[in-house]
Every structure is written in C-alpha cells, then in structure tokens.
Design a protein around this motif. Structure first.
Motif, PDB file in Angstrom:
ATOM      1  N   UNK A 555      -9.295  -5.066   7.237  1.00 30.69           N
ATOM      2  CA  UNK A 555     -10.321  -4.185   7.429  1.00 30.69           C
ATOM      3  C   UNK A 555      -9.867  -2.884   7.364  1.00 30.69           C
ATOM      4  N   UNK A 556      -8.463  -2.572   7.688  1.00 28.52           N
ATOM      5  CA  UNK A 556      -8.089  -1.218   7.503  1.00 28.52           C
ATOM      6  C   UNK A 556      -7.773  -0.612   6.221  1.00 28.52           C
ATOM      7  N   UNK A 557      -7.654   0.690   6.180  1.00 23.85           N
ATOM      8  CA  UNK A 557      -7.173   1.192   4.770  1.00 23.85           C
ATOM      9  C   UNK A 557      -6.126   2.339   4.938  1.00 23.85           C
ATOM     10  N   UNK A 558      -5.340   2.453   3.821  1.00 22.40           N
ATOM     11  CA  UNK A 558      -4.628   3.594   3.476  1.00 22.40           C
ATOM     12  C   UNK A 558      -4.739   4.467   2.120  1.00 22.40           C
ATOM     13  N   UNK A 559      -4.960   5.610   2.256  1.00 23.49           N
ATOM     14  CA  UNK A 559      -5.089   6.448   1.157  1.00 23.49           C
ATOM     15  C   UNK A 559      -3.918   7.381   0.957  1.00 23.49           C
ATOM     16  N   UNK A 589       4.565  14.255  -7.814  1.00 25.71           N
ATOM     17  CA  UNK A 589       3.840  14.650  -6.712  1.00 25.71           C
ATOM     18  C   UNK A 589       4.570  15.017  -5.648  1.00 25.71           C
ATOM     19  N   UNK A 590       4.592  16.484  -5.746  1.00 25.31           N
ATOM     20  CA  UNK A 590       5.283  17.426  -4.665  1.00 25.31           C
ATOM     21  C   UNK A 590       4.860  17.204  -3.282  1.00 25.31           C
ATOM     22  N   UNK A 591       3.807  16.922  -3.142  1.00 26.32           N
ATOM     23  CA  UNK A 591       3.182  16.682  -1.801  1.00 26.32           C
ATOM     24  C   UNK A 591       2.206  15.589  -1.585  1.00 26.32           C
ATOM     25  N   UNK A 592       2.252  14.849  -0.483  1.00 28.87           N
ATOM     26  CA  UNK A 592       1.463  13.559  -0.413  1.00 28.87           C
ATOM     27  C   UNK A 592       0.721  13.754   0.907  1.00 28.87           C
ATOM     28  N   UNK A 593      -0.554  13.507   1.071  1.00 27.24           N
ATOM     29  CA  UNK A 593      -1.337  13.387   2.297  1.00 27.24           C
ATOM     30  C   UNK A 593      -1.744  11.970   2.233  1.00 27.24           C
ATOM     31  N   UNK A 594      -0.919  11.386   3.521  1.00 28.26           N
ATOM     32  CA  UNK A 594      -1.233   9.899   3.788  1.00 28.26           C
ATOM     33  C   UNK A 594      -2.254   9.798   4.704  1.00 28.26           C
ATOM     34  N   UNK A 595      -3.216   9.208   4.676  1.00 29.32           N
ATOM     35  CA  UNK A 595      -4.264   9.021   5.780  1.00 29.32           C
ATOM     36  C   UNK A 595      -4.365   7.449   5.970  1.00 29.32           C
ATOM     37  N   UNK A 596      -4.404   7.176   7.430  1.00 34.51           N
ATOM     38  CA  UNK A 596      -4.356   5.496   7.558  1.00 34.51           C
ATOM     39  C   UNK A 596      -5.501   5.576   8.538  1.00 34.51           C
ATOM     40  N   UNK A 597      -6.488   4.622   8.218  1.00 32.77           N
ATOM     41  CA  UNK A 597      -7.438   4.230   8.951  1.00 32.77           C
ATOM     42  C   UNK A 597      -7.384   2.846   9.500  1.00 32.77           C
ATOM     43  N   UNK A 598      -7.221   2.617  10.608  1.00 33.09           N
ATOM     44  CA  UNK A 598      -7.027   1.515  11.251  1.00 33.09           C
ATOM     45  C   UNK A 598      -8.209   0.911  12.041  1.00 33.09           C
ATOM     46  N   UNK A 599      -8.374  -0.462  11.826  1.00 34.80           N
ATOM     47  CA  UNK A 599      -9.502  -1.183  12.646  1.00 34.80           C
ATOM     48  C   UNK A 599      -8.488  -1.981  13.488  1.00 34.80           C
ATOM     49  N   UNK A 600      -8.799  -1.678  15.117  1.00 34.20           N
ATOM     50  CA  UNK A 600      -7.724  -2.345  15.976  1.00 34.20           C
ATOM     51  C   UNK A 600      -8.537  -3.677  16.707  1.00 34.20           C
ATOM     52  N   UNK A 601      -7.535  -4.554  16.784  1.00 34.55           N
ATOM     53  CA  UNK A 601      -8.221  -5.720  17.402  1.00 34.55           C
ATOM     54  C   UNK A 601      -7.907  -5.512  19.066  1.00 34.55           C
TER      55      UNK A 601
END
Length: 804
Positions: A555-559, A589-601
């Motif tokens: 259910x989580x995602x990373x972009x 890709x000289x710069x990366x923005x990593x966004x983690x969206x976590x659904x926790x149990x």
C-alpha cells in the motif's frame, strides 16, 4: 591555468590488534589549494579544498574547522559546504555563527549534526504517526500551517483567531511528539516590527475571525496573513523557519463612517497579488514581489459590509474568500435581518466580475457563513464558487464564474441547522481525484470531517461522511480546518478545542497511521573544487530505523523525480525497505527527489524518541568544503601555510599542512649589496674569518710585497630585503677560490654573509684590483626565472705602485 598544490600526509600504521580491541580509524581530512600560478602572486586568490572521509561508526555530529592564519584574508561569500552541512564563520576563532559577518572572518567551519559515515548520503526524518497533541492553554487555533525543518522534521504552526493585538497567539507544535517546539515559551505575539517572535503581551497585531494564508512563492517558510492593528488593516508576514516576524504592510486606515474599516478577510492570491476584503466590503490588494499596495487599491465593495459598526472597532469580518479561474470570490454575513451574500472581483479589470454587478444571496436572512470555496467539475477544473450557510437551516448555494446557477455538492446536503462549515482543504490524490475535506461542528457534531469527491460528484468512497474523531479529546475537536502533508499523505487537523490531530484522508481514521519523507539529493553539491568526475553514480534509497514488518509495502509508494520534475522510473520498495537507484544515470539526472509514502501497520519504530530516516546515497569521491582567501600584498609575506582540523564520531583529526609560496613581484625585488675588502694587516690571523683586519678598500703601498704576494679578501653580501634570496653565490672571475669559498646560500632580509678567500703569489710592481658580485634568485621566483646580480664591489692590493 589552475595549479593544484597538495602536500602528502604521513600515515603511521600501528601493529595489528585483535578485532575486539582494535581502535576505530580516525576520519581523514585532506587539504589542497589551487592558485592561478605557482608560486602565486601577492594579492592573488588561493582556493582551498578540504576533502573529508568520515570513518565514524554511526550517524553523529561532525565539524570541519579551518583557521585562517596570518598572511591571507577570507574572501567574503566563498565558503561552500556539502549538501546537508551548515557553513559557519568566526571573527575570533572560537565562537561561530550561521550568518556570514560583513568582515573580519578569521576561521570558517562546516557543521553537520547528523553526518553519516562515508559522507555521500542525505537523510530526512520520517514523520511519525501524529497523535492528538494539546496546544498551548487558552489557544483557539485555526488552520494548521505545516513546515518541514532542514532535517525533515514536521512542525505544525497555528495562529489563534480573533485574538486581540497584545494577546500571544502564535504556537509551534511537533506532531511527532505532541510537544511544543523548542524556543518557547509559547504562544508568542505577532508584531509589526521585524524580528524574532517574542513572549509576553507586547504584540501589536490582532488576528481575523477566519485566517487564510498565502505562502511566499520563493520561500514557503514565509507566510502572509491578514493582519489588524490599532490603526490599520493590511498584510503581515510570519517566518516559520526562523520563528520571526518578517514585516507588516498597511493597506487601509482603520475607522470611517457610516461603515468602518474594523477588520479584514482573506488572504487569497492571484498572479502574485494578495487580495482581502475589509469589513466595508472593499477589496484590498498587495503585490508580493514589490511588497507594495497595488495601484488603485482599495477597490469598490463587492459584498455588503459586515462587522463595520464604527462604534465597535473590535468587530470581526464574518465570511471567507476563494479563487476560481483567476477571479476572487468573497462571502459576507451582515445578519441583522439580511441574507449572506457572495460577490466576485476580477483582478484583470479591478472591478466586479462580468455577470456579478451585485453580490448574490447564498442563504436565508440571518444565516451566516464561515466559508467560500471553489467548485470543481468531474475533470478537476474549477467552475464556480459555493458557500455553505447556517442558522435555522443549513443551505449550500453555488454559482458559476459567470453568475449562473450551479448545483451544490451533494455531500453538504442534509446538514442540520446550527452546523458550522469551514473552508475545505483540497487534495488531488495519486489516483487523480480532486477531493475537498471540510471541517464541521455544531448541532449534533462535536467535531467531524466531510469529504467530497469532485471527480465523482459524490461523497468520498470509503470515507464515513461525516467522520468524527472519537479517539481525539473524547471526540470534542470542533474542527476548523486541515492541512495536507503530501509527504505522509495525512491530514493534520485543528479546531476550536485547541487539539492538533491527524486524519487518514482515505478512511477518516485518527490517528493517520502513515509516515513519509522526501529527500532531494544533488551529488554535485558535495564538490566545490571545480573538478569533474567526482560522482560515480546513485546507489539506493533506504529506510533507516524502520522494521520492514511494520510497513505495508504493497500500500506504500515511492516516487523519484529529477531536477526538471520528470518522473524517473525506478523499482519500488524491496522487502527490506530499500529502493535500487543504480540504474539511474547521475549525468542525465543531476538531482533526484525521492519521496517515500508509507502506510504503517505499527508505529512502534517511532517510540522512545527514535527518529527513523529516509536515506538516499550515491557513490563518489569524499565530499568537500571549499573557501577562498586573498594573499597579502605585503612584500614580507613570502608564503602562507594552512592546516584544518575537525571532530566526528571517530574522534578528532587534523589535515595535512599545505603552504602557498608567494613570488616577489616587481615591487618586492630584494636589494642585495656586496662589499669587497682586503686585509691591511701583516698578521695572517687578523685576516681570516672573524679577523680584526683592518679591512680596507685599498692597502698601503708595498703591503703586497711584505706579505710575499698574498692578498687576503673579505666579501660581505647583505640582503637589505624586503624578501629572502635563495641560490646565492659569489661571482669573482679573477679569483675562483672566492666563488668556492662562498658556496651556495640563502639570506633573509637584513641578513649578511661574509666570504674569506686569498690570492697567492701576486709578485708585481703594479696594483691588483679585484671585483666581485653576488648572483641570486628572489625566493619563490617562478620556474625559469633568470638569476639576478648585485652591483660589483672591488678592493685594491698595492705593490710598489698603487695609483696606476
């Protein structure tokens, strides 16, 4: 041409010890310098680079410090630190500050409270699930203002509404802990003067009934709000990053009759201008870029006055504002037997919108409203404005931008009279749906949320409309509004009960058992020496301090997006919570923005003060700290030496020493003189090193014969400065033994050298005159510099004749 100079560092390798007792290897700091030439010129710029290899066993504080010694001065604005590090400056060598002083810097530093081993990684704190957290006692907070600190920690700010000028009204909370932010005591006052927020009761800005905020487009930590002083209404500024007041700009003087300027609604933004509505119904306007009032403002009223009684200067504006397709809508609740109305202002014409020559009623007489919100079609495009009013009955009315009738959202139907509805937080989800989340309370509700899905034209699927919050303050939340945290995908709510809480936008559950973080990693920002090839490639994104079993990865995602905002295809989360980035080109890709969206149990990983992180790293050279200095123009400065030091979890460390030789320019050429003399004594012991002579320029007649033809010479070479000389020799074509006796030597400014030599078997009737000069090179002369010669000096030995 840039010439690198790097001094080698000696390494002592101790005898091996058992693994259980082997000490940690100290971190290393390698120093180098670049100048335009070598040796450098006086007044030239030296570019210093410190390469840091972090051998710490764990994440911890690290500092790199470089004292700027005598002989050179810091170049303002030249200090560069890697991403995640804070540059600092000192004017006394011991106390450091985060802001660069105008002058007098004698040491520079880079500091990182969470430096990671190896150094080529950046982290951001994962936001914990937000529990209910009581704000400061007596506070009547409105919509939260979310702010992420440099470390990724989430803060929730709020300004108490309808609070008098002197009343403290600004509070900062940490949703992760439920505690107030550091820097208290809270709440603090709002002030027109620029400067840090203050406690006490010396505020001079009051807050409106329904605050609406606008973020500065260039700095999201700057928040503009509708401000009311004793003499005017206008725009105030709050700096969330620095916990400071950042200005006040009056737009209308208070007072007037028969309707008075007592208060202000808003603010909303169109094309860089902020719009508000005064209690007179007039429209105010202020330009963010110039921080000045718009030409022609205030504009003519677009709604009936409310809260405008001249005899009640503390009256409030009851209504709100919204923007639809570049047009400004405002609601007004005059009450006193009158209906609430909705008006429209067109910034393009500076007058009422076409089709809106007069405002339109949105409910029965004596109803009132706390809202004005945008209506969307099923494609998510704004098509009109609505207002939900309350009183004896609850009525929602909508209009198109042209003034035509528009169906009201069905989620708002059926609300009982006395239920207050507040402006929604509008969220476009990852599924593309546009949803509005409305806070309600009153009537049968002690606090609840209504979710309307504009994409489907119905209530949000899976969301219990209305959703109450029984786990928060016994359900008594009296919701005013919400702020959406796109990183965690949670709603942060606040209400009249003064309780901060979280809400899952999909289910309405509280707390929102989600977490998230975003990291923007730019590998090139870790290097400042102007070189290339430092970056090898991206490695991974990973969850540090998180138990994988506590995350629902399905259910989580990373972009991942690059420097242009373009999505970069990457694998999703692996079972261990990592994301493989090795397939991403660091050159493209000289710069990366990593966004983690976590659904926790489970939120267990966040207990006991634990702060899990999202970490993104890359492979590359050791990160660098750089700065520049200007070499002294004083001739006596012939080189500059520099050594840096630091501390981290592995202990203290010191860099190699590096020096910059400085070539003497035309104004710094040494003055060297030679004095050749002959001994006039008959006693040989008087004519050697340290002999008393006498030493003369010309001997008496017949002395040469008395000495059996031996002439004993003394040659004194003196450097009158201003710089040292090297590779100095005596040039004496007539007596080579004098050259041999002199050898090769160096002289500092003010230093002399004496050379003793003899000419034997000079049997002649005629005088013997001998000439000598010095050959030398000014210290630090560029390679290939030809030797310099002093003027000749001579002495004469007389035989039977002397004046020939």
């Amino acid at each position: 041409m840039l010439v690198p100079l790097l001094a080698a560092a000696g390494v002592v390798v101790p005898a091996a010890t058992p693994a259980s007792t082997q000490p940690l290897a100290a971190s290393t700091l390698t120093k180098s310098v670049r100048t335009a030439s070598s040796p450098a010129a006086h007044g030239a710029t030296a570019s210093w680079t410190l390469s840091y290899d972090n051998n710490s066993p764990a994440v911890g504080a690290a500092t790199i410090t470089d004292p700027i010694t005598a002989g050179h001065t810091y170049v303002p604005g030249s200090l560069k630190a890697p991403q995640g590090w804070t540059p600092q400056w000192s004017t006394n060598g011991t106390a450091f500050q985060d802001t660069e002083p105008a002058s007098g810097t004698v040491a520079v530093r880079a500091a990182n409270p969470v430096a990671r081993p190896d150094g080529t990684a950046l982290a951001s704190e994962l936001t914990p699930p937000v529990q209910a957290a009581a704000t400061a006692t007596g506070g009547d907070g409105f919509t939260p203002l979310l702010h992420r600190t440099a470390t990724g920690s989430l803060q929730a700010w709020n300004i108490f509404h309808h609070a008098a000028t002197t009343q403290p009204k600004v509070v900062c909370s940490e949703p992760a802990t439920g505690a107030l932010c550091a820097g208290g005591p809270w709440p603090k006052t709002l002030n027109t003067a620029v400067g840090p927020l203050q406690g006490g009761s010396a505020g001079d800005i009051a807050s409106p009934l329904e605050p609406q905020y606008v973020r500065d487009p260039g700095n999201s930590a700057l928040v503009y709000y509708a401000a009311v002083t004793e003499t005017s209404v206008g725009v105030g500024c709050l700096d969330l990053e620095n916990a400071a007041n950042c200005g006040y700009w009056p737009l209308l003087a208070s007072g007037g009759s028969p309707v008075a300027v007592n208060n202000l609604a808003g603010l909303v933004e169109v094309a860089g201008n902020l719009y508000g509505v005064a209690t007179t119904g007039a429209v105010t306007c202020w330009t963010m870029s110039s921080k000045t009032a718009c030409p022609g403002q205030p504009f003519a009223p677009i709604v009936p006055p409310n809260g405008s009684n001249p005899g009640l200067p503390a009256s409030l504006y009851l209504g709100a504002m919204t923007v639809v397709s570049g047009k400004v809508f405002a609601s007004s609740s005059p009450q006193a037997g009158l209906a609430p109305e909705l008006g429209c202002f067109d910034p393009a014409t500076g007058s009422a919108c076409s089709g809106w020559a007069s405002s339109r009623p949105v409910g029965p007489a004596n109803n009132y409203t706390y809202n004005a919100y945008t209506a969307y079609n099923t494609a998510g495009a704004p098509v009109g404005a609505c207002a939900s009013t309350t009183g004896g009955t609850n009525v929602t009315t909508c209009f198109t931008t042209a003034g035509g009738a528009l169906a009201s959202p069905p989620s708002m139907t059926g609300l009982a009279g006395g239920v207050l509805v507040f402006n929604p937080e509008v969220v476009v989800g990852l599924d593309g749906h546009t949803r509005g989340y409305f806070g309600i309370w009153g009537g049968p509700y002690a606090g609840a949320t209504i979710c309307h899905d504009w994409t489907t034209g119905a209530g949000c699927a899976g969301f219990p409309n209305p959703a109450s919050h029984p786990t928060v303050n016994g359900g008594a939340t009296r919701d005013y509004g919400y702020a959406y945290d796109s990183t965690t995908q949670c709603l942060i709510g606040l209400g009249d009960a003064g309780v901060l809480f979280s809400l899952d936008p999909a289910t309405g559950a509280s707390p929102c058992v989600r977490s998230g973080a975003a990291v923007t990693l730019t590998p090139s920002s870790y290097y400042c020496d102007g070189g290339t090839g430092h970056v090898t490639g991206y490695l991974s994104a990973k969850l540090a301090g998180i138990t994988p079993a506590n995350v629902d990865f399905a259910a989580s995602s990373v972009t991942v997006v690059n420097q242009n905002g373009t999505t970069v295809p990457t694998p999703g989360f692996a079972p261990d919570g990592s994301v493989d980035l090795t397939g991403v080109s660091a050159s493209t890709h000289t710069s990366l923005t990593v966004t983690a969206r976590l659904v926790l149990t489970s939120g267990a990983d966040f207990g006991g003060g634990a702060r899990p992180n999202l970490v993104v790293d890359f492979a590359g050279d050791d990160p660098q700290v750089c700065f520049q200095t200007t070499l002294a123009t004083t001739c006596t400065v012939t080189d500059v030496a520099n050594t840096a030091n630091g501390t981290d979890g592995a202990g203290a460390f010191t860099s190699n020493a590096v020096s910059v030789p400085i070539a003497p320019g035309p104004a710094c050429q040494p003055v060297v003189r030679v004095d050749k003399e002959i001994c006039a004594s008959h006693t040989p012991s008087h004519c050697g090193p340290g002999g008393v002579g006498p030493w003369v320029k010309q001997t008496p007649v017949g002395l040469l014969g008395a000495l059996f033809g031996t002439a004993r010479w003394r040659i004194t070479i003196t450097n009158d400065g201003p710089v040292p000389i090297d590779n100095a020799t005596v040039y004496d074509a007539q007596e080579p033994s004098c050259e041999t006796a002199g050898g090769t030597f160096s002289l500092a400014p003010g230093q002399s050298k004496q050379v003793y030599c003899s000419t034997y078997a000079v049997l002649t009737l005629f005088p013997v005159e001998n000439y000598a000069k010095a050959q030398y090179t000014p210290r630090n002369s560029p390679p290939g510099t030809q030797p310099t010669y002093s003027p000749y000096s001579s002495a004469k030995a007389c035989a039977l004749l002397c004046n020939l």
